[in-house]
Write an enzyme that holds these catalytic residues in place. Structure first.
Site, short mmCIF file in Angstrom:
data_model
loop_
_atom_site.label_atom_id
_atom_site.label_comp_id
_atom_site.label_asym_id
_atom_site.label_seq_id
_atom_site.Cartn_x
_atom_site.Cartn_y
_atom_site.Cartn_z
N CYS A 199 0.86 -1.18 0.00
CA CYS A 199 0.00 0.00 0.00
C CYS A 199 0.90 1.23 0.00
O CYS A 199 2.02 1.18 -0.49
CB CYS A 199 -0.97 -0.02 1.17
SG CYS A 199 -0.16 -0.02 2.78
N HIS A 236 -4.75 9.92 4.05
CA HIS A 236 -5.04 8.48 4.02
C HIS A 236 -6.44 8.26 4.58
O HIS A 236 -6.68 8.43 5.77
CB HIS A 236 -4.00 7.73 4.86
CG HIS A 236 -4.01 6.25 4.66
ND1 HIS A 236 -5.02 5.42 5.14
CD2 HIS A 236 -3.13 5.43 4.03
CE1 HIS A 236 -4.75 4.17 4.83
NE2 HIS A 236 -3.60 4.15 4.15
#
Length: 637
Positions: free
Chosen positions: A27, A559
């Site tokens: 990620c 995020h």
């Protein structure tokens, strides 16, 4: 990258070796291993290892936190471990980014051509060398070297569907050898002759009612048929993989995948391609009858697009027949010079771009475009950038209109690039004025394309330039107080909701400050806006994270939620792409809070200054509730 080789080897060794790895993804910040036995991993060693921030075990994954350069480390781990890239979230080949159809097409084609751009450009240059040899009188009739080099250059393009099948297989997760077998059937040497013989015998149908036909040029050198075939094959392979016992999967799955995909491709793609070709022929003929100049404009604009889809074969046979019958033809006159508009925009891109990788790709593409081979230019540079491709098409349209206005035709066919000019000379002699007009149109078109591209922006293809200037220890001339004032920056909140201190974020990597200083927001609505003006530097493929660099140099990571990478993009919709310049308050991302919550994932969203080490401190708001655009952070020199 070589500088991460030792780190990658060490990580792989201390997670139990490559034989302990089922799959590997990544990620924004961490490598996500699926290990066969987590007890074999050395947590303590990895946590202390330089280059590793920490280790996290969550969601059935063994997560090695790296930081911003995780993509480079990920690539190196794959390389040193011989691990397939299919599990990587950033190369999830089945995940086509959202956007309009053209954006999706560009993303698809670019990703498929990227792996072999170098050899593609090399083959294009070889074709140029062969063209020079032909101009010097060397041909297949008198030169063995001509035959060899012609095969070296032309073979790559003739059997392009097989190469496309290979990279399409990686994108759509199809066995690579199965994919190449399917593509090999499309370019099988004797199939055109067999189809023609069946048509002559009146037996060119399957089951008596399904027509079996090929496009007039067959499938050699085509792009879309192979991509479509492998896309179809991906669903067939997936189905038979699920229902086939493991003991016989190794041959049964490929057997049924090939057995079903190849006939479907010939019986569906072929007839559809023929129908579209017939339709295009009729449309262009109607436009020609109405106005040759408009015909030239339309064909010039659309030619490069027609070539990408293999639809140019609707007109090529007509032009060849016209030359054979009448001695000359203007049917393709408008399509002779798009290569030079590619030359023009590539020249400007090479001068303007700050990305070394783009310059490396553009140079051989520039050379091959002069000789009429534009695939490296289109697929490697101009189409992914979009704006240069639009410029090339538009200028090509004007050149096509000019060619038709002056009634400039060709007396033979097959030449490309600069070697097309001799085909415009009447073999019976006569006035050469039209030849010089054509040369002027080509040169002027390349210059106009160059100038427009010099004025137009050149988008980043690989996330922006790398600053290779060595850092020095010299201190700025201005006083420290003045420097601090210059580097102080106010960052607004990109999200509305409840403010959460970073140490209270339910993820130890963010909570510990390992990724940088910042704060978090528990969103009240699913919208992320730009916290300041600047440039987008990261849009993660699963769309749950966005990074940007503000005009004053702060690097911000937003995020959305925790472990939302596992949603693989579901519930997220990005509105920007890497390289975009954005203004404060501009909407960047939309997300569905219900989708995240139904997956039992936290929606708390950290906003991190990832280059916090560049600042003396990062101050945060003391408010408990915040609205998009409200004060959130201050960076201090």
């Amino acid at each position: 990258m070589a500088k991460y080789t030792e780190l990658a080897q060490d990580i792989l060794a201390h997670v139990g070796g490559k034989e302990n790895v089922n799959s590997l993804k990544h990620c924004v910040t961490r490598l996500r291993f699926d290990l066969k036995d987590e007890s074999k991993a050395d947590d303590d060693y990895l946590k202390q290892r330089d280059g590793v921030v920490t280790v996290v075990k969550a969601g059935g994954q063994y997560q090695v936190v790296i930081g911003n350069h995780v993509p480079d480390v990920y690539d190196e781990v794959l390389k040193v471990g011989g691990i397939a890239a299919g599990g990587s979230l950033d190369v999830d080949e089945g995940d086509v980014p959202k956007g309009n159809l053209f954006d999706r097409f560009v993303s698809l084609v670019s990703s498929i051509f990227q792996p072999f751009l170098g050899p593609l450009a090399a083959a294009g240059i070889i074709k140029g060398v062969v063209a020079i040899m032909a101009a010097c009188g060397l041909t297949a009739d008198n030169s063995s070297m001509y035959v060899i080099l012609n095969a070296a250059g032309d073979g790559f393009f003739q059997f392009l569907p097989i190469l496309i099948a290979l990279t399409s297989a990686r994108r759509f997760k199809v066995n690579e050898f199965t994919a190449m077998a399917i593509a090999a059937a499309l370019v099988y040497p004797d199939i055109a002759t067999s189809v023609s013989a069946l048509a002559d015998a009146g037996k060119d149908s399957v089951l008596g009612f399904i027509p079996f036909a090929l496009p007039s040029g067959g499938y050699l050198s085509t792009v879309m048929p192979a991509i479509l075939a492998i896309w179809v094959a991906s669903y067939i392979q997936k189905f038979f993989t699920k229902i086939t016992p493991d003991v016989i999967k190794v041959f049964v799955v490929p057997f049924f995948t090939i057995l079903i995909t190849v006939p479907l491709t010939f019986l569906v793609v072929g007839p559809v391609a023929n129908a579209i070709s017939d339709l295009l022929t009729g449309i262009f003929q109607a436009i020609m009858d109405f106005s040759p100049i408009i015909y030239g404009l339309v064909l010039g604009v659309l030619w490069q697009i027609l070539v990408m889809f293999g639809m140019h074969w609707a007109l090529v046979p007509l032009a060849i027949l016209d030359v054979a019958t009448n001695g000359w033809s203007i049917i393709l006159a408008a399509a002779l010079f798009p290569c030079f508009t590619q030359t023009g925009v590539l020249g400007a891109i090479m001068l303007k771009t700050k990305e070394q990788k783009v310059k490396t790709i553009a140079m051989p593409a520039f050379v091959s475009s002069i000789f009429g081979v534009t695939e490296p230019a289109i697929y490697g540079v101009t189409l992914p950038m979009k704006i240069p491709f639009y410029i090339s098409c538009a200028v090509s349209g004007l050149m096509g209109a000019a060619m038709m206005a002056f009634n400039i035709g060709m007396y033979s066919s097959g030449a490309m690039g600069i070697f097309v000019f001799p085909t415009l000379i009447n073999p019976n002699g006569g006035d050469l004025s039209k030849l010089w007009i054509a040369v002027a149109i080509a040169v002027l078109g390349a210059i106009v394309a160059f100038i427009i591209q010099m004025v137009a922006p050149v988008p980043y293809l690989y996330g922006g330039p790398k600053d290779e200037t060595p850092k020095t220890e010299e201190k700025p001339a201005q006083p420290v107080a003045e420097l601090k004032e210059l580097k102080q920056e106010i960052i607004a909140s990109p999200i509305s909701g409840k403010v959460v201190k970073l140490e209270n974020v339910p993820d130890e990597v963010f909570a510990s400050g390992a990724m940088g200083k910042g704060i978090a927001v528990d969103p009240a609505e699913g919208v992320v806006a730009a916290p300041a003006s600047g440039e987008i530097t990261l849009v993660f493929p699963t769309r749950h994270a966005i990074g940007m660099r503000t005009e004053n140099g702060a690097e911000i990571l937003i995020h959305v939620g925790m472990d939302t990478v596992s949603l693989e993009g579901n519930g997220f919709d990005t509105l920007v792409k890497v390289g975009d310049k954005v203004q404060a308050g501009q909407k960047l991302l939309e997300f569905d809070l219900d989708t995240i919550r139904k997956a039992n994932l936290p929606v708390i969203s950290p906003i991190i200054v990832t280059n916090s080490s560049d600042y003396e401190d990062v101050l945060t708001t003391q408010e408990t509730q915040i609205t998009t655009g409200d004060y959130l952070l201050t960076t201090l020199a």
